[in-house]
Design a protein around this motif. Structure first.
Motif, short mmCIF file in Angstrom:
data_model
loop_
_atom_site.label_atom_id
_atom_site.label_comp_id
_atom_site.label_asym_id
_atom_site.label_seq_id
_atom_site.Cartn_x
_atom_site.Cartn_y
_atom_site.Cartn_z
N GLY B 177 24.04 39.96 36.30
CA GLY B 177 24.54 39.69 37.65
C GLY B 177 23.55 40.06 38.73
N ASP B 178 23.45 39.21 39.74
CA ASP B 178 22.64 39.54 40.91
C ASP B 178 23.54 40.05 42.03
N ILE B 179 24.77 39.56 42.03
CA ILE B 179 25.78 40.03 42.96
C ILE B 179 27.10 40.09 42.18
N TYR B 180 27.83 41.19 42.33
CA TYR B 180 29.13 41.32 41.66
C TYR B 180 30.23 41.13 42.69
N VAL B 181 31.18 40.29 42.33
CA VAL B 181 32.27 40.01 43.25
C VAL B 181 33.58 40.47 42.61
N VAL B 182 34.31 41.31 43.31
CA VAL B 182 35.66 41.65 42.84
C VAL B 182 36.60 40.76 43.64
N ASN B 183 37.13 39.75 42.95
CA ASN B 183 37.96 38.76 43.62
C ASN B 183 39.38 39.30 43.79
N LYS B 184 40.19 38.58 44.56
CA LYS B 184 41.53 39.02 44.88
C LYS B 184 41.46 40.45 45.44
N GLY B 185 40.49 40.63 46.33
CA GLY B 185 40.19 41.94 46.89
C GLY B 185 41.37 42.55 47.62
N ASP B 186 42.41 41.73 47.91
CA ASP B 186 43.57 42.27 48.60
C ASP B 186 44.59 42.86 47.64
N LEU B 187 44.38 42.68 46.33
CA LEU B 187 45.32 43.26 45.35
C LEU B 187 45.06 44.76 45.20
N PRO B 188 46.12 45.51 44.94
CA PRO B 188 45.89 46.93 44.68
C PRO B 188 45.01 47.06 43.44
N GLY B 189 44.11 48.01 43.45
CA GLY B 189 43.24 48.17 42.28
C GLY B 189 41.87 47.55 42.49
N ALA B 190 41.75 46.67 43.49
CA ALA B 190 40.46 46.02 43.72
C ALA B 190 39.40 47.06 44.09
N ALA B 191 39.79 47.99 44.95
CA ALA B 191 38.83 49.00 45.40
C ALA B 191 38.33 49.82 44.22
N SER B 192 39.24 50.13 43.30
CA SER B 192 38.79 51.00 42.20
C SER B 192 37.92 50.23 41.21
#
Lengths: 130, 345, 563
Positions: B177-192
């Protein structure tokens, strides 16, 4: 494989798409509630050989000819769903190659498509079926 | 992209993918046209919302005047070779856009490998005016992960709730990966999930996310074996290099609402700048050509062997191995010896 | 044997059952093999014989597993009297063309003895488009009646006071607040108090994302819109049933009736959780819930499914929500009688639908609708609807089907199926909980996967003949959609357009704009939509205008694709 109009019953379309996969075909599934224009554009970008329309809402005479008129003439078009007997000639007149009524086996549909599409053997190098 | 070009592109893609008609001419013309198209690979586990992200990116760029092509790769049935390609269904923002062209492709049935096929199609797309190309692929199976090497920039997408940080590491996605995206960033758990990923990356890459120069903190890297460090710096550069080393950033994004998609495109352009400056960029392009060349050579040599010997001959060798007359390695030796490598005849 | 002390030794009846299998059944089938493998769509193997041994084996306990009608766990019925005081409510799901035309059909239905009318809306109405929207091309009045404004509802029920039948309603899955408001405003127009008539809505948007597909906005806000009428009814019309959690499309789409029930129960859990989170006591909202089960292929599975559903609902409400009131625990069910219908020789569908419906009746359904035999072909004609209603009346009155409560209770076979089905449902709900509930079932692709697998399996079993289907895979005939099928008057669409255009011209457009602005505000602030939507409906805002506000606020639906 396309669903035109507002009819959201897509079990048939999915089962047939899956069956055609098992027959070794590549199927682009459009999802439900597509307009004729959207279907034509997808068919063009994907450069498909066959467009299959699944329609159960009874709106076939209003929508299917519209889709056909927007498609390239070389594209084979088949329709599946609940189509009264007397509407079949009308659909065939506008360029639908074949109408499959609900309950047709997937094998029959696959067989027809294989016979209706000519696969050019002009391979220059090793061939991939698409 | 006007209708005529759109039509030409669609048909050119078919011919190149199928190796039919004047495909060689098409490829030659498209390569000659040259391009500055940026190719972005988007990969990650099923259900991570890759298509929605691709859709959001494509729409964003189209809005800024770019011409965007999308190549959506779906897995195929290992039995029949058939496939149902449905990714474009989720690309609702892009599908009617005149600046966007979407094409689906099955992951199987490409002699010479998926990478070579994908690269060819990208060349055709760039040759028809695409300035941004997005390749979407399911990050399962080696074949698909390798698509990362086709792209200039690889986005690895994960989503909260699938145990993804672990999945990503297992699938080898942490090395591509050159950039990692955590999608559905509004779901709980995205931050962790984002935090976990950042921590894992910080153990491997020097400095802070983004490009970092010689003064980058490398204290965390002492535990990385030398060989791995070498591989990583080949792909991501070293802090001393022009442009510095790339430390992949992690972003929480909601592709559905478009939230932070702008931020993602900014990171993509930062990465683009780094790639142009860094010797790693040159190495990547070199590596890409090598991969393509090797894949094509393997396939062509094998094709030639088969053409010369006919399928029947191979069947004979298989029968002989099965009967216990010789093992597969000896059979390979003998095929190459008996018939001789094609160029020797 | 040394193991005898650990394992409970088989009882006499278990031994006798085993002996029968080994000494009589096995030798006989060795000579003449069983004619096929006996497996039902829900994945259970059907044994050659059930006996008290079968009940012992699954640990059947009368008091815990069945009890008495009207008592926890309600396996045997949702009320103490069931059909002894009043047979199930004879109902019709009907609608086509435009309101004026459809009104005539409704009057005839009532004349035939129909006690409940559920209006079938056409697809544009169900999907939130006006009849003159581009998306509505070709679909106006096709699978139901076209409703653009309250004016259409007034025509539809012209001369039919809403209190002249036992219940009125519609599906309205993606437009719940609008249909609730349409019926409320129509009652007001007819000079009725909400307490004087009863409205039943399906208003279950979550299943639309997995099957049927009339969704408008994404699932999460759609579920919130669906509970708005429930909250409103709890206050203004507590005897209405504003939500019917439904699995007929889930089952027909491939989930099968057990998974269908579990997916629907998970949807119900999502709605109930939203209501509890809004601070409503469970015993105030749970009685407003109905469910809509479905099993159309396997007769005894159908009986067992209904019984198991009531039991699982009661357990869920008691254990998960601490519900106390009988009305919360005793689940009312609505069913739609179907069989495995064919396009071949459609008259045979009368028999199939009759048997399918009988199973629901024997399972103790509260409200019964029934498919017309030409429903697989098109919108039912007057003649075929008449047959459907008479079928219900025959089931209710003749043959003694409804004379005693839960007549199949105690059958070794049915009790075994009921108990194991209830256990499956419970385990499947736990599995859905692990995934993260109904919304994750939709967006993770899990629900699709369950349905796709089931649909493919069903198709394979039909294609291979493992599931016999007369005139299709046995004694095959050519499929045929007869030309006598119902045809809509082609000028309907134009007339509908004209009427709605006229309404738009003559209504108080300032009032409409103010009402629509109030909907915007309700969306923005997360308020209950009912007051704003009710005012918009009273002001003759169109269904499309209201839905457009929702589309703008929440975005359009997110299609999910998995194969």
């Amino acid at each position: 494989m396309a669903k035109v109009g507002l009819d959201g019953h897509d079990v048939g379309a999915r089962v047939v798409a899956r069956g055609l996969l098992e027959a070794g075909m590549e199927v682009i599934y459009t999802g439900i509630r597509r307009t004729p224009e959207q279907i034509a554009r997808i068919a063009m970008e994907e450069d498909v050989d066959v467009v299959g329309i699944s329609i159960l809402s009874g709106a076939h005479l209003a929508l299917v000819p519209k889709v056909r008129s927007l498609l390239d003439s070389s594209v084979v078009m088949v329709v599946g769903g609940v189509i009264p007997q007397e509407d079949i000639p009308e659909l065939e007149n506008v360029g639908v190659s074949r109408v499959f009524l609900s309950g047709t086996s997937v094998a029959e549909i696959a067989e027809y498509i294989q016979s209706a599409v000519s696969f050019p053997e002009e391979s220059n190098g090793s061939s991939d079926g698409r | 992209m006007d209708l005529l070009v759109r039509r030409q592109l669609a048909s050119a893609l078919t011919r190149v993918e199928n190796r039919s008609g004047n495909w060689r001419d098409i490829l030659r013309d498209c390569s000659r046209a040259g391009s500055n198209a940026l190719v972005i690979g988007v990969t990650g586990p099923p259900g991570a919302g890759k298509s929605t992200l691709v859709d959001a990116l494509a729409a964003h760029w189209a809005g800024m005047g770019e011409t965007v092509a999308v190549l959506a790769i779906d897995p195929a049935s290992p039995f029949s070779g058939g496939a149902v390609l449905g990714d474009r269904v989720r690309m609702t923002r892009s599908e009617g856009n005149d600046r966007i062209f979407i094409r689906s492709m099955s992951a199987r049935g490409h002699s010479g490998g998926l990478n070579a096929a994908a690269l060819d199609l990208c060349t055709v797309m760039a040759g028809h005016g695409a300035s941004r190309i997005l390749i979407e692929t399911v990050g399962v199976g080696q074949n698909e992960v390798e698509v990362a090497f086709v792209a200039d920039c690889t986005l690895v997408v994960s989503v909260p709730g699938l145990g993804d940080s672990v999945q990503a590491a297992k699938a080898g996605l942490l090395e591509v990966g050159d950039i990692y995206v955590v999608n559905k960033g509004d779901l709980p758990g995205a931050a962790s999930v984002a935090r976990d990923l950042s921590t894992m990356l910080a153990l491997v890459f020097p400095g802070l996310p983004g490009a970092s120069g010689p003064q980058a903190d490398r204290s965390m890297m002492v535990s990385i074996p030398g060989a791995t460090r070498k591989l990583l710096s080949a792909r991501y550069g070293a802090p001393e290099d022009p442009g510095g080393a790339w430390h992949p950033p992690v972003l929480a994004v909601s592709a559905l609402s478009g939230q932070s998609v702008g931020e993602l495109t900014e990171w993509l352009s930062t990465f683009g700048t780094w790639l142009r400056q860094s010797p790693a960029g040159k190495r990547r392009r070199r590596e890409r050509v090598k991969l393509q060349l090797v894949a094509l050579l393997k396939q062509r040599l094998f094709d030639r062997l088969q053409q010369d010997d006919h399928a029947g001959a191979l069947t004979d060798w298989i029968d002989r191995v099965l009967s216990g007359a010789l093992d597969v390695h000896s059979a390979t030796d003998q095929i190459l010896q008996d018939k001789g490598p094609p160029h020797a005849r | 044997m040394p193991d005898d002390r650990q394992a409970p030794s088989p009882s006499d009846i278990q031994k006798a059952h085993q002996d029968w299998l080994e000494q009589l059944y096995a030798p006989a089938t060795a000579q003449t093999p069983e004619r096929r493998s006996f497996e039902v769509d829900i994945g259970k193997k059907i044994e050659p014989l059930y006996s008290p041994a079968s009940l012992e084996e699954i640990g059947f306990d009368h008091d815990r597993d069945v009890g008495f009608p009207g008592q926890y766990p309600f396996t045997r019925g949702d009320s103490p009297t069931m059909y002894r005081t009043e047979p199930f409510v004879v109902s019709a799901y009907s609608g086509y063309g435009e309101a004026v035309e459809c009104n005539k059909r409704f009057r005839k239905l009532i004349g035939l003895g129909v006690e409940q009318i559920l209006v079938a809306f056409d697809l544009p109405t169900q999907c939130g488009y006006d009849s003159d929207d581009l998306m509505s091309a070709g679909e106006v009045g096709k699978v139901g009646v076209s409703i653009d404004t309250l004016a259409d509802m007034e025509l539809l029920f012209d001369g039919i006071p809403l209190n002249s039948v036992k219940r009125v309603g519609t599906l309205g899955n993606a437009i719940g607040p609008i249909v609730a408001a349409l019926y409320a405003a129509l009652g007001e127009k007819q000079g009725l108090d909400y307490s004087q008539y009863t409205v039943n809505l399906q208003n279950d948007p979550l299943k639309e994302y997995l099957a049927r597909g009339t969704q408008i906005i994404p699932a999460e806000p759609a579920a919130r819109l669906a509970v708005d009428p429930v909250v409103w009814c709890a206050e203004h019309a507590p005897h209405w049933s504003p939500i019917t959690v439904c699995y007929n499309h889930l089952n027909a789409g491939g989930a099968g009736s057990t998974w269908g029930a579990s997916l629907a129960l998970a949807n119900a859990i999502h709605y109930l959780d939203l209501l509890v989170a809004r601070g409503l006591p469970i015993d105030k909202v749970a009685p407003l819930f109905h469910m809509f089960p479905d099993e159309r292929h396997d007769f005894f599975v159908s009986v067992a499914n209904l019984r198991a559903l009531r039991r699982t609902w009661a357990r869920l409400l008691r254990e998960r929500y601490g519900a106390q009131a009988t009305a919360s625990l005793a689940l009312k069910t609505t069913v739609y009688g179907h069989g495995q219908e064919t396009l071949q020789e459609p008259l045979n569908n009368i028999v199939r639908i009759g048997f399918g419906t009988l199973a629901y009746v024997l399972g103790g359904a509260s409200y019964v609708y029934i498919a017309s035999y030409d429903e697989a072909v098109s919108t039912p004609t007057e003649e075929t609807v008449r047959v459907a209603i008479r079928t219900q009346q025959i089931l209710a009155q003749e043959h003694g089907f409804t004379d005693t409560i839960d007549p199949l209770g105690g059958s070794y076979f049915v009790e075994t199926l009921t108990k194991t089905t209830a256990e499956d449902m419970w385990a499947q709900i736990a599995r859905i909980d692990e995934i993260g509930g109904a919304l994750r079932v939709i967006d993770s692709g899990f629900g699709r996967e369950i349905m796709n697998r089931g649909a493919q399996l069903r198709q394979k079993r039909l294609d291979s003949g493992q599931r016999p289907w007369v005139t299709v895979n046995m004694y095959p005939e050519k499929p045929n959609v007869p030309n006598t099928a119902f045809r809509m008057d082609p000028s309907t669409t134009e007339r509908q357009h004209a009427r709605t255009a006229e309404i738009r011209r003559t209504r108080d457009n300032d009032r409409v704009q103010r009402a629509l602005a109030a909907i915007d505000k309700a969306c923005e602030q997360g308020e209950n939509q009912m007051p704003a939507v009710l005012e918009a409906v009273r002001a003759y805002a169109t269904v499309g205008e209201i839905c457009e506000r929702w589309r703008r606020a929440y975005g359009t639906f997110e299609p999910s694709v998995a194969f």
